[in-house]
Design an enzyme around this catalytic site. Sequence first.
Site, PDB file in Angstrom:
ATOM      1  CB  THR A 191      -4.729   9.134   3.787  1.00 28.08           C
ATOM      2  OG1 THR A 191      -5.553   8.269   4.569  1.00 28.08           O
ATOM      3  CG2 THR A 191      -3.381   9.302   4.446  1.00 28.08           C
ATOM      4  CB  ALA A 208       0.798   3.658  -4.701  1.00 31.11           C
ATOM      5  N   GLY A 245       0.836  -1.205   0.000  1.00 24.28           N
ATOM      6  CA  GLY A 245       0.000   0.000   0.000  1.00 24.28           C
ATOM      7  C   GLY A 245       0.866   1.248   0.000  1.00 24.28           C
ATOM      8  CB  ALA A 248       4.742   8.972   4.525  1.00 26.91           C
ATOM      9  N   GLY A 305      -0.147   7.934   0.731  1.00 21.40           N
ATOM     10  CA  GLY A 305      -0.425   8.049   2.158  1.00 21.40           C
ATOM     11  C   GLY A 305       0.691   7.552   3.066  1.00 21.40           C
ATOM     12  CB  SER A 317      -6.693   1.804  12.920  1.00 20.62           C
ATOM     13  OG  SER A 317      -7.464   2.931  13.257  1.00 20.62           O
ATOM     14  CG  ASP A 373      -5.167  -7.497  -5.137  1.00 22.24           C
ATOM     15  OD1 ASP A 373      -5.282  -7.336  -3.905  1.00 22.24           O
ATOM     16  OD2 ASP A 373      -6.137  -7.722  -5.887  1.00 22.24           O
ATOM     17  CE1 TYR A 401      -9.766   0.852   8.055  1.00 20.25           C
ATOM     18  CE2 TYR A 401     -10.254   1.875  10.170  1.00 20.25           C
ATOM     19  CZ  TYR A 401      -9.406   1.686   9.102  1.00 20.25           C
ATOM     20  OH  TYR A 401      -8.176   2.317   9.074  1.00 20.25           O
TER      21      TYR A 401
HETATM   22  N1  NAD Z   1      -5.467   7.657   7.388  1.00 18.60           N
HETATM   23  C1  NAD Z   1      -5.901   7.347   8.613  1.00 18.60           C
HETATM   24  O1  NAD Z   1      -6.562   8.156   9.314  1.00 18.60           O
HETATM   25  C2  NAD Z   1      -5.582   5.998   9.170  1.00 18.60           C
HETATM   26  C3  NAD Z   1      -5.793   5.802  10.548  1.00 18.60           C
HETATM   27  C4  NAD Z   1      -5.511   4.559  11.090  1.00 18.60           C
HETATM   28  C5  NAD Z   1      -5.015   3.551  10.286  1.00 18.60           C
HETATM   29  N2  NAD Z   1      -4.809   3.765   8.957  1.00 18.60           N
HETATM   30  C6  NAD Z   1      -4.288   2.645   8.159  1.00 18.60           C
HETATM   31  O2  NAD Z   1      -3.111   3.034   7.501  1.00 18.60           O
HETATM   32  C7  NAD Z   1      -2.929   2.214   6.343  1.00 18.60           C
HETATM   33  C8  NAD Z   1      -2.572   3.095   5.169  1.00 18.60           C
HETATM   34  O3  NAD Z   1      -3.704   3.884   4.829  1.00 18.60           O
HETATM   35  P1  NAD Z   1      -3.620   5.406   4.361  1.00 18.60           P
HETATM   36  O4  NAD Z   1      -4.317   6.193   5.377  1.00 18.60           O
HETATM   37  O5  NAD Z   1      -2.243   5.753   3.994  1.00 18.60           O
HETATM   38  O6  NAD Z   1      -4.590   5.336   3.089  1.00 18.60           O
HETATM   39  P2  NAD Z   1      -4.334   5.562   1.533  1.00 18.60           P
HETATM   40  O7  NAD Z   1      -5.654   5.317   0.900  1.00 18.60           O
HETATM   41  O8  NAD Z   1      -3.645   6.848   1.305  1.00 18.60           O
HETATM   42  O9  NAD Z   1      -3.313   4.374   1.158  1.00 18.60           O
HETATM   43  C9  NAD Z   1      -3.703   3.049   1.080  1.00 18.60           C
HETATM   44  C10 NAD Z   1      -2.957   2.400  -0.077  1.00 18.60           C
HETATM   45  O10 NAD Z   1      -3.290   1.001  -0.078  1.00 18.60           O
HETATM   46  C11 NAD Z   1      -3.446   0.614  -1.421  1.00 18.60           C
HETATM   47  N3  NAD Z   1      -4.269  -0.586  -1.523  1.00 18.60           N
HETATM   48  C12 NAD Z   1      -5.619  -0.698  -1.402  1.00 18.60           C
HETATM   49  N4  NAD Z   1      -5.992  -1.969  -1.609  1.00 18.60           N
HETATM   50  C13 NAD Z   1      -4.869  -2.675  -1.876  1.00 18.60           C
HETATM   51  C14 NAD Z   1      -4.620  -4.031  -2.182  1.00 18.60           C
HETATM   52  N5  NAD Z   1      -5.622  -4.926  -2.299  1.00 18.60           N
HETATM   53  N6  NAD Z   1      -3.349  -4.426  -2.381  1.00 18.60           N
HETATM   54  C15 NAD Z   1      -2.333  -3.529  -2.298  1.00 18.60           C
HETATM   55  N7  NAD Z   1      -2.517  -2.231  -2.038  1.00 18.60           N
HETATM   56  C16 NAD Z   1      -3.778  -1.807  -1.821  1.00 18.60           C
HETATM   57  C17 NAD Z   1      -4.101   1.819  -2.104  1.00 18.60           C
HETATM   58  O11 NAD Z   1      -3.937   1.772  -3.524  1.00 18.60           O
HETATM   59  C18 NAD Z   1      -3.362   2.963  -1.440  1.00 18.60           C
HETATM   60  O12 NAD Z   1      -2.204   3.338  -2.164  1.00 18.60           O
HETATM   61  C19 NAD Z   1      -4.223   1.427   6.176  1.00 18.60           C
HETATM   62  O13 NAD Z   1      -4.050   0.108   6.650  1.00 18.60           O
HETATM   63  C20 NAD Z   1      -5.200   2.189   7.051  1.00 18.60           C
HETATM   64  O14 NAD Z   1      -6.270   1.372   7.500  1.00 18.60           O
HETATM   65  C21 NAD Z   1      -5.079   4.966   8.383  1.00 18.60           C
END
Ligand code: NAD
Length: 257
Positions: A189, A14, A12, A20, A16, A139, A65, A152
């Site tokens: 994100t 690409a 994941g 980073a 967020g 999370s 994936d 979730y």
């Molecule tokens: N943003 C928040 O507030 C937050 C809070 C707690 C936890 N998280 C967790 O942090 C992690 C990263 O999320 P983010 O906030 O950076 O979101 P984001 O949407 O910016 O990034 C998620 C990435 O995962 C990729 N992805 C989705 N399905 C996929 C798959 N089947 N195979 C491979 N890649 C896949 C997407 O293309 C995307 O690039 C996640 O697990 C999310 O649940 C986020």
Amino acid sequence: MDLHGKVALVTGAAHGIGLATAEQLLKNGVKGVAICDIDYKKGEDAAASVIKEYGKDRVIFIKTDVTKSNDLKEAFKETEETFGTIDIVVNNAGIIDDDHWETEVEINAKGVVRGTELALKYMGKDRGGKGGAVVNVASVAGLGKNSACPVYDGTKSFVVGYSRSISFPPLYKSHGVRILCMCPGFTDTPIAAGVLDAYEKLNFDKQKILSNVTMQQPDHVAEGIVHILREGEPGTVWVSDRCEPVYQVNFPELVKP
Ligand SMILES: NC(=O)c1ccc[n+]([C@@H]2O[C@H](COP(=O)([O-])OP(=O)(O)OC[C@H]3O[C@@H](n4cnc5c(N)ncnc54)[C@H](O)[C@@H]3O)[C@@H](O)[C@H]2O)c1
């Protein structure tokens, strides 16, 4: 763990927190990072921008994936073939979409198990590996907080529990891989936007929620991930929230075998 010269695979990555994290790892001296993501266009663009900063010898993008075992297997294989080894795996890919909860479970929960199993296959001392570290991204929603997205939250609780249990001392003694869990709070994100939308569907005032939230940037969580890779004990769970320094979660000891 000294990050210098290490090789990391981040799912994941690409966008967020994953992107980073890839950047922070490179900034902190890793030799190479595999950016793995289902989104080809975003992944290629992300890799191109990271390559500009850190050089083409240190970054690859692998379309992956995490719901597909073969994709993940190929990603590990290509990472090892490109950089010679794997030392760090960050199982970060995730979505928020309780309307399609089976996909959510496939990605957020089963994807983390797939990634961790492969990490143990490549790095496990019991399988001829040299050890290493895994960060599973959960999370704060997985720490028992009520929210508007029960599936979730459930997937994230799974990641917390799984990361702890796979680090049960007799198991850790055998595989020797430090498995850590990071629980971010609201981070800027599309996932944070998804959480807010879920509240809005329950007639919560999104603006009011936002006024009580300290939205952090993905870089802040990524710095926390670097910190726990350096310092975290096996099976520990950490929170990165409200732009504050990361801290470790203490759990009650309920079962003593
Ligand atoms: N943003 C928040 O507030 C937050 C809070 C707690 C936890 N998280 C967790 O942090 C992690 C990263 O999320 P983010 O906030 O950076 O979101 P984001 O949407 O910016 O990034 C998620 C990435 O995962 C990729 N992805 C989705 N399905 C996929 C798959 N089947 N195979 C491979 N890649 C896949 C997407 O293309 C995307 O690039 C996640 O697990 C999310 O649940 C986020």
